[in-house]
Design a protein around this motif. Structure first.
Motif, mmCIF file in Angstrom:
data_model
loop_
_atom_site.group_PDB
_atom_site.id
_atom_site.type_symbol
_atom_site.label_atom_id
_atom_site.label_comp_id
_atom_site.label_asym_id
_atom_site.label_seq_id
_atom_site.Cartn_x
_atom_site.Cartn_y
_atom_site.Cartn_z
ATOM 1 N N PRO A 179 7.435 -3.888 -4.306
ATOM 2 C CA PRO A 179 8.603 -3.162 -3.788
ATOM 3 C C PRO A 179 8.225 -1.933 -2.949
ATOM 4 C CG PRO A 179 8.958 -3.790 -6.088
ATOM 5 C CD PRO A 179 7.536 -4.154 -5.757
ATOM 6 N N VAL A 180 7.223 -1.154 -3.381
ATOM 7 C CA VAL A 180 6.880 0.069 -2.636
ATOM 8 C C VAL A 180 6.226 -0.272 -1.294
ATOM 9 C CG1 VAL A 180 5.404 2.130 -2.619
ATOM 10 C CG2 VAL A 180 6.733 1.553 -4.662
ATOM 11 N N GLY A 181 5.245 -1.169 -1.303
ATOM 12 C CA GLY A 181 4.589 -1.550 -0.055
ATOM 13 C C GLY A 181 5.585 -2.158 0.930
ATOM 14 N N SER A 182 6.513 -2.965 0.404
ATOM 15 C CA SER A 182 7.496 -3.615 1.277
ATOM 16 C C SER A 182 8.459 -2.603 1.883
ATOM 17 C CB SER A 182 8.297 -4.656 0.480
ATOM 18 O OG SER A 182 7.444 -5.634 -0.060
ATOM 19 N N LEU A 183 8.994 -1.694 1.041
ATOM 20 C CA LEU A 183 9.920 -0.688 1.575
ATOM 21 C C LEU A 183 9.205 0.183 2.608
ATOM 22 C CD1 LEU A 183 12.614 0.808 1.634
ATOM 23 C CD2 LEU A 183 11.790 2.231 -0.266
ATOM 24 N N LEU A 184 7.970 0.582 2.290
ATOM 25 C CA LEU A 184 7.219 1.425 3.224
ATOM 26 C C LEU A 184 7.005 0.707 4.550
ATOM 27 C CD1 LEU A 184 5.781 4.108 3.616
ATOM 28 C CD2 LEU A 184 3.684 3.036 2.747
ATOM 29 N N GLY A 185 6.680 -0.581 4.477
ATOM 30 C CA GLY A 185 6.488 -1.360 5.700
ATOM 31 C C GLY A 185 7.746 -1.352 6.563
ATOM 32 N N GLY A 190 8.686 2.721 14.430
ATOM 33 C CA GLY A 190 8.010 2.258 15.633
ATOM 34 C C GLY A 190 6.540 1.980 15.438
ATOM 35 N N ASP A 191 6.048 2.096 14.197
ATOM 36 C CA ASP A 191 4.635 1.802 13.959
ATOM 37 C C ASP A 191 4.377 0.298 13.992
ATOM 38 O OD1 ASP A 191 3.669 4.446 13.675
ATOM 39 O OD2 ASP A 191 4.476 4.540 11.634
ATOM 40 N N ASP A 192 3.126 -0.013 14.249
ATOM 41 C CA ASP A 192 2.663 -1.399 14.239
ATOM 42 C C ASP A 192 2.115 -1.664 12.835
ATOM 43 O OD1 ASP A 192 1.515 -3.857 14.741
ATOM 44 O OD2 ASP A 192 -0.211 -3.002 15.813
ATOM 45 N N VAL A 193 2.843 -2.429 12.011
ATOM 46 C CA VAL A 193 2.550 -2.544 10.581
ATOM 47 C C VAL A 193 2.097 -3.954 10.223
ATOM 48 C CG1 VAL A 193 3.500 -2.304 8.246
ATOM 49 C CG2 VAL A 193 4.314 -0.794 10.077
ATOM 50 N N VAL A 194 1.074 -4.028 9.367
ATOM 51 C CA VAL A 194 0.681 -5.317 8.805
ATOM 52 C C VAL A 194 0.467 -5.115 7.300
ATOM 53 C CG1 VAL A 194 -1.757 -4.912 9.349
ATOM 54 C CG2 VAL A 194 -0.965 -7.248 8.923
ATOM 55 N N VAL A 195 0.832 -6.120 6.501
ATOM 56 C CA VAL A 195 0.765 -5.990 5.045
ATOM 57 C C VAL A 195 -0.105 -7.109 4.475
ATOM 58 C CG1 VAL A 195 2.100 -5.874 2.904
ATOM 59 C CG2 VAL A 195 3.113 -5.034 5.039
ATOM 60 N N GLY A 205 -7.018 -0.048 10.665
ATOM 61 C CA GLY A 205 -5.791 0.664 10.985
ATOM 62 C C GLY A 205 -6.085 2.091 11.392
ATOM 63 N N ASP A 206 -5.143 2.710 12.073
ATOM 64 C CA ASP A 206 -5.227 4.161 12.225
ATOM 65 C C ASP A 206 -5.126 4.781 10.842
ATOM 66 O OD1 ASP A 206 -5.348 4.127 15.082
ATOM 67 O OD2 ASP A 206 -3.216 3.622 15.083
ATOM 68 N N VAL A 207 -4.334 4.124 9.991
ATOM 69 C CA VAL A 207 -4.237 4.531 8.590
ATOM 70 C C VAL A 207 -4.135 3.269 7.727
ATOM 71 C CG1 VAL A 207 -2.833 5.750 6.879
ATOM 72 C CG2 VAL A 207 -3.099 6.712 9.167
ATOM 73 N N VAL A 208 -4.849 3.293 6.605
ATOM 74 C CA VAL A 208 -4.708 2.249 5.583
ATOM 75 C C VAL A 208 -3.965 2.867 4.409
ATOM 76 C CG1 VAL A 208 -5.933 0.848 3.879
ATOM 77 C CG2 VAL A 208 -6.785 0.976 6.233
ATOM 78 N N ILE A 209 -2.937 2.187 3.905
ATOM 79 C CA ILE A 209 -2.167 2.724 2.781
ATOM 80 C C ILE A 209 -2.271 1.780 1.593
ATOM 81 C CG2 ILE A 209 0.092 3.515 1.981
ATOM 82 C CD1 ILE A 209 0.815 4.176 4.839
ATOM 83 N N ASN A 248 11.332 4.331 -8.895
ATOM 84 C CA ASN A 248 12.118 5.351 -8.191
ATOM 85 C C ASN A 248 11.205 6.386 -7.539
ATOM 86 O OD1 ASN A 248 15.128 4.895 -8.745
ATOM 87 N ND2 ASN A 248 14.239 4.618 -10.774
ATOM 88 N N ALA A 249 10.153 6.783 -8.275
ATOM 89 C CA ALA A 249 9.197 7.748 -7.723
ATOM 90 C C ALA A 249 8.452 7.142 -6.533
ATOM 91 C CB ALA A 249 8.207 8.187 -8.803
ATOM 92 N N GLY A 250 8.141 5.849 -6.616
ATOM 93 C CA GLY A 250 7.459 5.181 -5.507
ATOM 94 C C GLY A 250 8.332 5.109 -4.264
ATOM 95 N N PHE A 251 9.607 4.771 -4.461
ATOM 96 C CA PHE A 251 10.544 4.742 -3.326
ATOM 97 C C PHE A 251 10.726 6.154 -2.750
ATOM 98 C CE2 PHE A 251 13.047 0.611 -4.563
ATOM 99 C CZ PHE A 251 11.957 -0.141 -4.155
ATOM 100 N N GLU A 252 10.751 7.149 -3.650
ATOM 101 C CA GLU A 252 10.875 8.535 -3.178
ATOM 102 C C GLU A 252 9.658 8.910 -2.340
ATOM 103 O OE1 GLU A 252 13.043 11.920 -5.430
ATOM 104 O OE2 GLU A 252 10.943 12.183 -5.956
ATOM 105 N N ASP A 253 8.457 8.471 -2.766
ATOM 106 C CA ASP A 253 7.248 8.661 -1.942
ATOM 107 C C ASP A 253 7.492 8.174 -0.518
ATOM 108 O OD1 ASP A 253 5.687 9.646 -4.025
ATOM 109 O OD2 ASP A 253 4.494 7.815 -4.275
#
Lengths: 447, 447
Positions: free
Chosen positions: A11-17, A24-29, A147-151, A307-312
């Motif tokens: 859920p957190v990785g998906s919402l963040l994506g 406008g970022d170029d995102v891959v999961v 990536g410019d950033v890996v999360i 909830n804390a993850g979504f808030e992140d």
């Protein structure tokens, strides 16, 4: 536009994506598990979530609030069950506020569908096996992504965090509770009816252990027994066989046992899982960031982990907007904004286990809750009930909530022993003289 | 007779090998590094040790006390150096007790020679790459070894502990100080003379950082600078070049700088190392045990890290004697006996950093130490100076020492603000009326 690699399609990785793509970022999961839409959902954690307003605020940005509300079951309070079969309802808020029982798998699938719709590629069955934190390079399965950033949004047992653990000066702790948990399902009644009150989070508090049940839309309930791993009587070790467990349930939870027709099978089949709090620091190194449970896994007793993850996610996107998408500035600002809040909710979640399994079953706790409510009515500018602060004030940071709770607890300790307060509150919490007295005491305490 | 596989041939692994062999066990040792007798000693930590009576008690069982005393330099106190070049001597004990400056490499080599003599095989360049905790099976390099018990004595970054980290319900924390350290060598003077007082541990306390120096037998001193990693002025980050460091030393340690002729070279060459406290639980799983730094790594400020490891060895062997060599019983008893003591010395070591870098340079601390000494003289059955408890009472467990120190500190806090005590102590601590007063106050405090 930055190239962002997200590890983890929970859920957190998906919402963040979704949120980063919308920026406008170029995102891959990349995701370790298979696609739950093809294979059925295989969660690592409990199958039910208690979503509260903090999580909803994150989902709102992704435009999925309506979809979630449609499949959620509202829980405006706790239904507390005594050993004698009696039960009583304790509302969560003063104004009928509710939390939501939601299927983790269903929510995850909804977010994955939205990722597809947004054109974000999600590669399943690509476990993260190596990360170069400084370079922002990650190997997932046979693929190397840069990536410019890996999360790292890959949960409590994060593979991305494992790379942090190999670096110098990484503070880390994992701490397990002596209690574990096992899930059990109460089926729906005839015609999809609910065999317990539908709109409640059910608790059977038994002091050193407890059973809870959350409603599902189909009329079933998902129960979770929180029980000591070890010990001679009330423990998973002592009740490893269905027979030993059944005799214990007959004593401790006779009413719940009556709703579990296939108890023996479920007991034998369902695993015992552990409960850990994980803290670490820093959350970012080079071009790599940890988020959600990967940065701060907590125990489930406040229902705030996701909830804390979504808030992140929400806070990270707000910070990115503030710094015009400059990730090098955003990473330290994000940790600075979130670390103390993650520590605060970890502490609150551990404390709420004691409230749920023990205090809610005790008369003195009920009196204290009544005083808290009367106080909040008398001095709403000074006092907000602790549960409300954590759950229904999504813009109050967890750390601020914790500080406020500590200050209020000191006042409540005193008022709970004050004869001029206790008897009048039980008689009539709205009484004008009482309200004036409480207002004076609150003012004195907080001045 | 049990088959024991020890991972790690540092001082703790070597001493343990000797003691278990002497019990009659069949012992084999695997070590990641090369043989220091062939290759020169490559330590992972500081090259000097401050050995105290706890460590000596362990060494005594191996019969190497005389050898160690021969190469040790006695340090009966601290020589504290002010910025103005002044210095003063603070004895460690009330009766001239001393700790010992010993070369870590020299001690290790001595123990390895003894292992050879005892017929214990030590396999160098055999890094532990995998452990089956339950089976007592370990892969070291290309060799697979099987023991009735496997013991991880492989230090703060233990490979054996890494296998524990992969198991469920293993509590673990690693916590780094904001300070790191760098070693610098003061060479001997003409004819092997000592350019500072030989029989002292030298400290240049500068409040938020410090320099220390330990004597070596050849007339040289090993200095260690404890310094913040980050910051604008007093930090390794701000002083990364020899020029920037030299100007800082000229200001903070002018007398020490004068004794460091090749300062620039040393500064550029010697690495900055980090300082961590590592705690974990349990220390044993299946047939595998952690011991020494692998179980409890601490910061070096009480000079107790290796002493605690040697004490582990002594206690383990005593427990084995008590249970007739029944390792299955010994493992939990060992952890039960040692865990709270390891936690206590970890806490004391962190606190002693503040004492060394800050308090020893302050007048109020010196007054407090005088009151503590006078109190210990007035009520020796009730009060023992804190340093003595930790360092010169090898049979007092660390946890008991910590409890006693806390109780004494509460008394000392009060007496340090008591005008009837402070002035008389400074005038004549042996004064009969003062001694009677202190005796009464100590009796009242501890009753």
């Amino acid at each position: 536009m930055s190239r962002i690699v997200i590890v983890g399609a929970g859920p957190v990785g998906s919402l963040l994506g979704l949120l980063l793509k919308a920026r406008g970022d170029d995102v891959v999961v990349y995701e370790r598990r298979g696609d739950p839409r093809a294979q059925g959902y295989v969660g690592g954690r409990s199958i039910n979530l208690a979503l509260s307003d903090r999580g909803m605020l994150g989902l709102q940005q992704a435009g999925v609030v309506d979809d979630v509300e449609k499949v959620a079951v509202a829980m405006p309070g706790r239904q507390v069950h005594g050993v004698d079969g009696s039960s009583s309802f304790l509302p969560y808020g003063l104004n009928g506020e509710h939390i939501r029982s939601v299927s983790r798998g269903g929510l995850n699938i909804k977010l994955l569908d939205l990722l597809d719709g947004a054109g974000v590629p999600v590669h399943f069955e690509h476990p993260c096996v190596d990360v170069d934190l400084a370079a922002g390079r990650v190997r997932c399965g046979a693929v190397e992504a840069k990536g410019d950033v890996v999360i790292g949004a890959d949960g409590a047992f994060s593979a991305v965090r494992a790379a942090f653990l190999k670096t110098d000066r990484f503070d880390y702790s994992q701490s397990f509770l002596p209690h574990g948990y096992k899930e059990l399902a109460i089926p729906a009644g005839p015609g999809g009816s609910f065999l317990l009150e539908r709109h409640a989070l059910h608790i059977w508090p038994r002091s050193s252990f407890m059973l809870i049940a959350l409603p599902n839309q189909d009329g079933s309930f998902t129960c979770t027994l929180f029980f000591a791993h070890d010990g001679d009587d009330a423990s998973f070790a002592a009740r490893s066989t269905p027979t030993a467990a059944r005799s214990f349930f007959a004593r401790a939870f006779p009413d719940a046992l009556a709703l579990l027709p296939d108890f023996d099978d479920q007991w034998a089949r369902n695993p015992v899982s552990s409960l850990a709090t994980i803290r670490c620091q820093p959350w970012h190194r080079g071009k790599t960031l940890l988020i959600g449970d990967a940065a701060h896994a907590i125990v489930p007793f406040f229902g705030q982990g996701l909830n804390a993850g979504f808030e992140d996610c929400r806070v990270l996107v707000e910070i990115l907007a503030d710094v015009d998408g400059d990730w090098a500035r955003a990473l330290p600002l994000f940790e600075q904004a979130r670390k103390e809040n993650a520590d605060a909710i970890a502490t609150l979640a551990l404390e709420n286990f004691i409230e749920m399994r023990d205090k809610v079953g005790r008369p003195d706790f009920l009196v204290r809750k009544k005083i808290e409510a009367a106080l909040a009515r008398a001095a709403p500018d000074l006092v907000t009930p602790s549960y409300t602060l954590v759950t229904f004030r999504p813009l109050t940071p967890y750390a601020a909530a914790l500080r406020q709770i500590r200050a209020q607890d000191a006042l409540l300790d005193r008022l709970s022993a004050d004869v001029d307060v206790v008897a009048p509150v039980l008689r009539d919490p709205a009484d004008a003289a009482l309200q004036a007295l409480l207002r004076r005491k609150a003012t004195a305490h907080f001045s």
